[in-house]
Design an enzyme around this catalytic site. Structure first.
Site, PDB file in Angstrom:
ATOM      1  N   GLU A 246       0.897  -1.174   0.000  1.00 58.12           N
ATOM      2  CA  GLU A 246       0.000   0.000   0.000  1.00 58.12           C
ATOM      3  C   GLU A 246       0.924   1.211   0.000  1.00 58.12           C
ATOM      4  O   GLU A 246       1.442   1.591   1.049  1.00 58.12           O
ATOM      5  CB  GLU A 246      -0.849   0.021   1.276  1.00 58.12           C
ATOM      6  CG  GLU A 246      -1.650  -1.233   1.531  1.00 58.12           C
ATOM      7  CD  GLU A 246      -2.856  -1.329   0.631  1.00 58.12           C
ATOM      8  OE1 GLU A 246      -3.401  -0.287   0.245  1.00 58.12           O
ATOM      9  OE2 GLU A 246      -3.232  -2.459   0.301  1.00 58.12           O
ATOM     10  N   CYS A 280      -2.249   9.361   2.326  1.00 67.55           N
ATOM     11  CA  CYS A 280      -1.937   8.778   1.015  1.00 67.55           C
ATOM     12  C   CYS A 280      -3.032   9.012  -0.005  1.00 67.55           C
ATOM     13  O   CYS A 280      -2.781   9.082  -1.192  1.00 67.55           O
ATOM     14  CB  CYS A 280      -1.684   7.288   1.162  1.00 67.55           C
ATOM     15  SG  CYS A 280      -3.134   6.395   1.795  1.00 67.55           S
TER      16      CYS A 280
HETATM   17  P1  NAD Z   1       8.483   5.063   4.368  1.00 71.26           P
HETATM   18  O1  NAD Z   1       8.483   4.335   3.079  1.00 71.26           O
HETATM   19  O2  NAD Z   1       9.610   5.974   4.659  1.00 71.26           O
HETATM   20  O3  NAD Z   1       8.439   4.018   5.583  1.00 71.26           O
HETATM   21  C1  NAD Z   1       7.405   3.079   5.706  1.00 71.26           C
HETATM   22  C2  NAD Z   1       7.934   1.888   6.491  1.00 71.26           C
HETATM   23  O4  NAD Z   1       8.872   1.195   5.666  1.00 71.26           O
HETATM   24  C3  NAD Z   1       8.685   2.280   7.763  1.00 71.26           C
HETATM   25  O5  NAD Z   1       8.390   1.363   8.783  1.00 71.26           O
HETATM   26  C4  NAD Z   1      10.133   2.180   7.326  1.00 71.26           C
HETATM   27  O6  NAD Z   1      11.012   1.942   8.413  1.00 71.26           O
HETATM   28  C5  NAD Z   1      10.081   1.000   6.393  1.00 71.26           C
HETATM   29  N1  NAD Z   1      11.187   0.913   5.444  1.00 71.26           N
HETATM   30  C6  NAD Z   1      11.904   1.929   4.908  1.00 71.26           C
HETATM   31  N2  NAD Z   1      12.884   1.430   4.110  1.00 71.26           N
HETATM   32  C7  NAD Z   1      12.772   0.076   4.151  1.00 71.26           C
HETATM   33  C8  NAD Z   1      13.500  -0.996   3.548  1.00 71.26           C
HETATM   34  N3  NAD Z   1      14.559  -0.779   2.766  1.00 71.26           N
HETATM   35  N4  NAD Z   1      13.103  -2.256   3.806  1.00 71.26           N
HETATM   36  C9  NAD Z   1      12.033  -2.497   4.610  1.00 71.26           C
HETATM   37  N5  NAD Z   1      11.325  -1.532   5.224  1.00 71.26           N
HETATM   38  C10 NAD Z   1      11.685  -0.253   4.986  1.00 71.26           C
HETATM   39  O7  NAD Z   1       7.079   5.803   4.460  1.00 71.26           O
HETATM   40  P2  NAD Z   1       6.594   6.800   5.600  1.00 71.26           P
HETATM   41  O8  NAD Z   1       7.309   8.094   5.388  1.00 71.26           O
HETATM   42  O9  NAD Z   1       6.649   6.141   6.921  1.00 71.26           O
HETATM   43  O10 NAD Z   1       5.037   6.954   5.224  1.00 71.26           O
HETATM   44  C11 NAD Z   1       4.574   7.820   4.258  1.00 71.26           C
HETATM   45  C12 NAD Z   1       4.308   7.090   2.953  1.00 71.26           C
HETATM   46  O11 NAD Z   1       3.358   6.037   3.181  1.00 71.26           O
HETATM   47  C13 NAD Z   1       3.675   7.986   1.921  1.00 71.26           C
HETATM   48  O12 NAD Z   1       4.245   7.733   0.659  1.00 71.26           O
HETATM   49  C14 NAD Z   1       2.207   7.562   1.944  1.00 71.26           C
HETATM   50  O13 NAD Z   1       1.508   7.844   0.750  1.00 71.26           O
HETATM   51  C15 NAD Z   1       2.323   6.105   2.208  1.00 71.26           C
HETATM   52  N6  NAD Z   1       1.065   5.573   2.751  1.00 71.26           N
HETATM   53  C16 NAD Z   1       0.290   4.782   1.952  1.00 71.26           C
HETATM   54  C17 NAD Z   1      -0.937   4.289   2.424  1.00 71.26           C
HETATM   55  C18 NAD Z   1      -1.820   3.418   1.565  1.00 71.26           C
HETATM   56  O14 NAD Z   1      -2.780   2.870   2.096  1.00 71.26           O
HETATM   57  N7  NAD Z   1      -1.556   3.263   0.277  1.00 71.26           N
HETATM   58  C19 NAD Z   1      -1.341   4.593   3.723  1.00 71.26           C
HETATM   59  C20 NAD Z   1      -0.523   5.390   4.520  1.00 71.26           C
HETATM   60  C21 NAD Z   1       0.683   5.866   4.021  1.00 71.26           C
END
Ligand code: NAD
Length: 482
Positions: A246, A280
């Protein structure tokens, strides 16, 4: 320091790094969380593996009843958890309360599926044979979470995973671990068997990567940015692990000439300031029919200027809190100033708020925006409304579809013909017609293109956590009593 929750117990670990947790409204450090070492993750995965067979064999209704114990615990601590969300994530109190209430309701909703998980029986080409399609649990599921709706996202992963017989290991965002700790406390007192639900804290490239590449994980359900989603998918590919992603969005809002402009402005304004624009599915680019663009823009500027923002814990009656951290603030600032230098017209906002502390950005409206600008191409995740004028519906639909993202979209019009045509031609996982972008738990939240793979919520979201087991049964024809 916050402790991991492994096999039903809160466990200390020797952190690779101690990560400070900030209140984004003040910049004060309010807690600390470990970047957990490999052995902590290993213990959590093993606990989930050991717990799964017995958990999967229990009748689904028993699993559901245990989940209802968790939702009841959440309701008992609603006010306290809402306060935690305001403090560590910057949500205004009303929205924080909605998030907590929605989380409890979401768990109950998924629990209600216990008596409705259905397989199929199909006809065989052979005589005396029945073919059964069962829905089996996948095994151990991993959840990787973002910070923007951190509490509901725990439920969005754990509730469908557990009711279908999986066990889970979750890595919350390193930005927002305090609410996850409260969730673990509730689980610890709920009667859920040890090992069924585990939390391990840490950074994405360390703990997140280790989870995504772990051979014992059967499915990785990750919510976050496209960039991290790609890394998760690459790591999962090593073991051909199923991914459910997501990811980010860049939702277009189409405002037609016949739209109720006050309704459109109210919904789009809400979309830009709710959670400080860090959602998002919310409108990130606004396409307005040129004939009403001046009137719409005027109303939008007034709405954004009327936004009440401040520290959610200290100032009453707010519409908006701070952005999550200094990085996010710098990103929003750079995208807005980039748009202005590419020729966009700044009508209001466009700078950090004049406050002594915290990561606040002024509600911003940009006009004269063009399709090629970064402010239209990249997810901003802030209180910024870029407005583009269009001349006809074909042009608006083509521009809306011209994006790597495909999560949500919205259309404002009084014409059923225009609404249906646009809804049929717009290529996004969700389209909201004459209402704000906010999904229902019984729908299906699934992004197209780079916004994700698979989806969450409703029956289809539940079934993402199952795999099919086909059983062919040959039986002897004739009268068994002879
Ligand atoms: P992010 O991608 O920075 O982090 C999300 C999670 O992924 C965190 O727990 C992070 O530690 C982990 N992560 C980061 N790099 C990783 C890797 N290499 N391997 C495994 N895990 C890793 O996102 P964020 O800044 O926490 O959240 C914002 C983003 O989330 C925005 O792009 C938003 O649109 C998206 N979002 C999407 C939805 C949806 O339902 N589609 C809902 C909420 C947020």
């Amino acid at each position: 320091m916050i402790r991991n929750f492994i096999n039903g117990r809160f466990e200390d670990c020797t952190a690779r790094e101690v990560i400070p947790v900030e209140n984004p409204a003040t910049g004060e450090v309010i807690s600390q969380v470990p970047d957990s070492p490999d052995d902590a993750l290993e213990q959590a995965v093993q606990a989930a593996q050991q717990a799964q067979p017995a958990w999967g064999r229990r009748p689904a209704i028993e699993r559901a009843n245990l989940l209802r114990g968790v939702s009841a615990g959440i309701r008992r601590r609603k006010a306290e958890i809402a306060r935690i969300l305001s403090e560590e994530q910057g949500k205004v109190p009303a929205l924080a309360e909605v998030e907590v209430a929605f989380t409890a309701d979401y768990i109950d909703y998924m629990a209600e599926w216990a008596r409705r998980i259905e397989g199929e029986i199909v006809t065989s080409d052979r005589p005396n044979e029945n073919i059964f399609l069962f829905r089996a649990p996948i095994g151990v599921v991993a959840g990787i979470l973002p910070w923007n709706f951190p509490f509901i996202l725990i439920a969005r992963k754990m509730a469908p995973a557990l009711v279908t017989g999986n066990t889970i290991v979750i890595k919350p965002s390193e930005e927002t671990p305090v609410n996850a700790n409260a969730f673990a406390e509730i689980v610890a007192q709920s009667g859920l068997p040890a090992g069924v639900f585990n939390l391990v804290y840490g950074r994405g490239p360390t703990v997140g990567h280790a989870l995504a590449s772990h051979p014992a994980i059967g499915m990785i359900s990750m919510t976050g940015s496209v960039e991290s989603g790609i890394k998760v998918m690459e790591a999962a590919a090593r073991n051909v692990t199923k991914v459910n992603l997501e990811l980010g969005g860049k939702a277009p809002a189409l405002v037609l000439a016949d739209a109720d402009l006050d309704l459109a402005v109210r919904a789009i304004w809400n979309s830009r300031v709710i959670n400080a624009g860090q959602v998002c599915n919310c409108a990130e680019r606004i396409y307005v029919d040129r004939r009403v663009a001046a009137e719409f823009t005027d109303k939008m500027v007034r709405a954004m200027q009327g936004t009440r923002y401040g520290d959610p814990l200290r100032e009453p009656d707010l519409d908006m809190g701070p952005l999550i951290n200094a990085r996010q603030l710098a990103k929003v600032e750079a995208l807005v100033s980039g748009a202005v230098s590419e020729g966009a017209e700044l009508l209001t906002g466009g700078r950090r708020a004049a406050r002594e502390r915290g990561y606040f950005y002024e509600p911003t409206v940009l006009a004269g925006v063009r399709q090629h600008m970064q402010i239209v191409r990249r997810e901003v995740f802030g209180p910024v409304a870029p407005i583009i004028s269009f001349d006809d519906l074909d042009e608006a639909i083509a521009w809306a579809n011209d994006s790597e993202y495909g999560l949500t979209s919205s259309i404002y019009t009084r014409s059923i013909d225009v609404a249906m045509r646009a809804a049929n031609e717009i290529r996004f996982g969700e389209t909201y017609i004459n209402r704000e972008n906010f999904e229902a738990m019984q729908g299906f939240h699934a992004g197209w293109r780079k916004s994700g793979i698979g989806g969450a919520d409703g029956k289809h979201g539940l079934y993402e956590y199952t795999q099919t087991h086909v059983v062919y049964l040959q039986y002897r024809a004739g009268n068994a009593s002879r």
